[in-house]
Enzyme design. Sequence first.
Site, short mmCIF file in Angstrom:
data_model
loop_
_atom_site.label_atom_id
_atom_site.label_comp_id
_atom_site.label_asym_id
_atom_site.label_seq_id
_atom_site.Cartn_x
_atom_site.Cartn_y
_atom_site.Cartn_z
N GLY A 36 0.81 -1.18 0.00
CA GLY A 36 -0.06 -0.34 -0.23
C GLY A 36 0.73 1.06 -0.30
O GLY A 36 0.44 2.23 -0.32
N HIS A 37 1.53 1.86 0.63
CA HIS A 37 2.64 2.07 0.57
C HIS A 37 3.53 2.68 -0.52
O HIS A 37 3.56 3.39 -1.23
CB HIS A 37 3.69 2.22 2.14
CG HIS A 37 3.21 2.31 3.54
ND1 HIS A 37 3.19 0.68 4.50
CD2 HIS A 37 2.87 3.18 4.13
CE1 HIS A 37 2.94 1.10 5.36
NE2 HIS A 37 2.71 2.61 5.23
N GLN A 61 0.21 11.97 17.63
CA GLN A 61 -1.06 11.05 16.87
C GLN A 61 -1.73 9.68 17.60
O GLN A 61 -3.05 9.83 17.28
CB GLN A 61 -1.09 11.42 15.44
CG GLN A 61 -0.56 10.24 15.26
CD GLN A 61 -0.04 10.45 13.56
OE1 GLN A 61 0.63 11.05 13.31
NE2 GLN A 61 -1.04 8.87 12.76
N GLY A 149 -2.92 7.98 1.21
CA GLY A 149 -3.53 6.25 0.77
C GLY A 149 -5.15 6.33 0.93
O GLY A 149 -5.27 7.48 2.18
N SER A 187 -2.00 -3.16 5.11
CA SER A 187 -2.11 -2.04 6.87
C SER A 187 -0.97 -2.71 7.82
O SER A 187 -0.82 -3.71 7.76
CB SER A 187 -3.48 -2.14 7.92
OG SER A 187 -3.11 -1.21 9.44
N ARG A 189 0.11 -2.37 10.46
CA ARG A 189 -1.29 -3.41 12.23
C ARG A 189 -1.63 -4.60 11.80
O ARG A 189 -1.57 -5.23 12.74
CB ARG A 189 -1.73 -2.17 12.50
CG ARG A 189 -2.28 -1.17 13.30
CD ARG A 189 -3.41 -0.93 13.73
NE ARG A 189 -2.47 1.11 14.38
CZ ARG A 189 -2.52 1.58 14.18
NH1 ARG A 189 -3.40 2.21 12.80
NH2 ARG A 189 -2.74 2.75 14.65
P1 AMP Z 1 0.38 5.36 7.94
O1 AMP Z 1 2.12 4.42 7.77
O2 AMP Z 1 0.05 3.84 8.21
O3 AMP Z 1 0.49 6.53 8.22
O4 AMP Z 1 0.22 4.98 6.12
C1 AMP Z 1 1.20 6.53 5.43
C2 AMP Z 1 0.54 6.34 3.93
O5 AMP Z 1 0.29 5.34 3.11
C3 AMP Z 1 -0.87 7.02 4.47
O6 AMP Z 1 -1.03 8.05 3.32
C4 AMP Z 1 -1.96 6.10 4.36
O7 AMP Z 1 -2.93 6.16 3.69
C5 AMP Z 1 -1.43 4.76 3.39
N1 AMP Z 1 -1.56 3.74 3.20
C6 AMP Z 1 -2.02 2.83 4.22
N2 AMP Z 1 -1.90 1.56 3.58
C7 AMP Z 1 -2.43 1.65 2.36
C8 AMP Z 1 -2.85 0.81 1.69
N3 AMP Z 1 -3.56 -0.74 2.23
N4 AMP Z 1 -2.99 1.00 0.30
C9 AMP Z 1 -2.51 2.73 -0.27
N5 AMP Z 1 -2.33 3.71 1.15
C10 AMP Z 1 -2.67 2.58 2.16
#
Ligand code: AMP
Length: 281
Positions: A36-37, A61, A149, A187, A189
């Site tokens: 996703g990232h 946060q 995302g 995710s 998580r």
């Molecule tokens: P995070 O590391 O969870 O803060 O996410 C960093 C960025 O990656 C944020 O803009 C999220 O929305 C995006 N992101 C996280 N999971 C996904 C996913 N499954 N698909 C697309 N973007 C994602």
Amino acid sequence: MILLKHPNDLSSFIHNGSIAHNSIGFVPTMGALHDGHLSLIHTARLENTLVIASIFVNPTQFTDLTDFEKYPSTIEADILKLEKAGCDILFLPSVADMYPNGSSPSQQYDLGHLDSILEGEFRPGHFQGVCQIVHLLLETISPGRLYLGQKDFQQCLVIKKMISQIGMDTSVIICPTQREPDGLAMSSRNVRLSHLERKKAANLFNTLSYIKENILLEDLENLKQMAQNILTEQGFKVEYIAISKAQTLETVQNWDGKSTLVALVAAYINQVRLIDNLVLN
Ligand code: AMP
């Protein structure tokens, strides 16, 4: 890929290289990177001369200390993935360097109802913390484009609002949610789920799909209740299920049949909190 740890080193690099604001694409993350990232990095790579990613688990946060402490970290694997995806700079600051004067907020962002509904209701202060760190990162980098995302739907609206409030010239590019083959949104998580929990977790997406399939057939309140029942029966602890206007996240009671709707859900499987959303029409 160049790794920079101090905000001053990053801003000097950008200024000394006279890199044009509109050729910089920025992808903020908290690490434990997955596809996703990386989809955000790939999109940024296509549209910018310089692609910068950050990894920073921002304490301000988190409303739940355990969640912060248990946040997964896979930094060596992350570096390899970013390099392979064509990222130019990884910014990896420490908490002390990001918040040299302490992390108490110096400003309150006016996010309107977005601050107190859905994620804002269940994670009070979360979006103020998100705005605080994204504002600092944007000031350091001054990117022409910021890649986010859709997985974090409300966060996208919040950050857009914050950017217009601080008057920065940065376009927000929202990238589609990347999913596992069974539909579970990727995710960081997810690695905390046991084998059994992981199998159950796909029901979150199945339930959103159920809402989408029945949007024309059912009263929206009934549909939300049915979705809640399905998840509860499967052992989820549901925090919210909402059907809202995609533009504003206002709850929709009587749909006019025209405005774009999104279903959003947050639920726990045991100790792990998952969120997801699906645009319905
Ligand atoms: P995070 O590391 O969870 O803060 O996410 C960093 C960025 O990656 C944020 O803009 C999220 O929305 C995006 N992101 C996280 N999971 C996904 C996913 N499954 N698909 C697309 N973007 C994602």
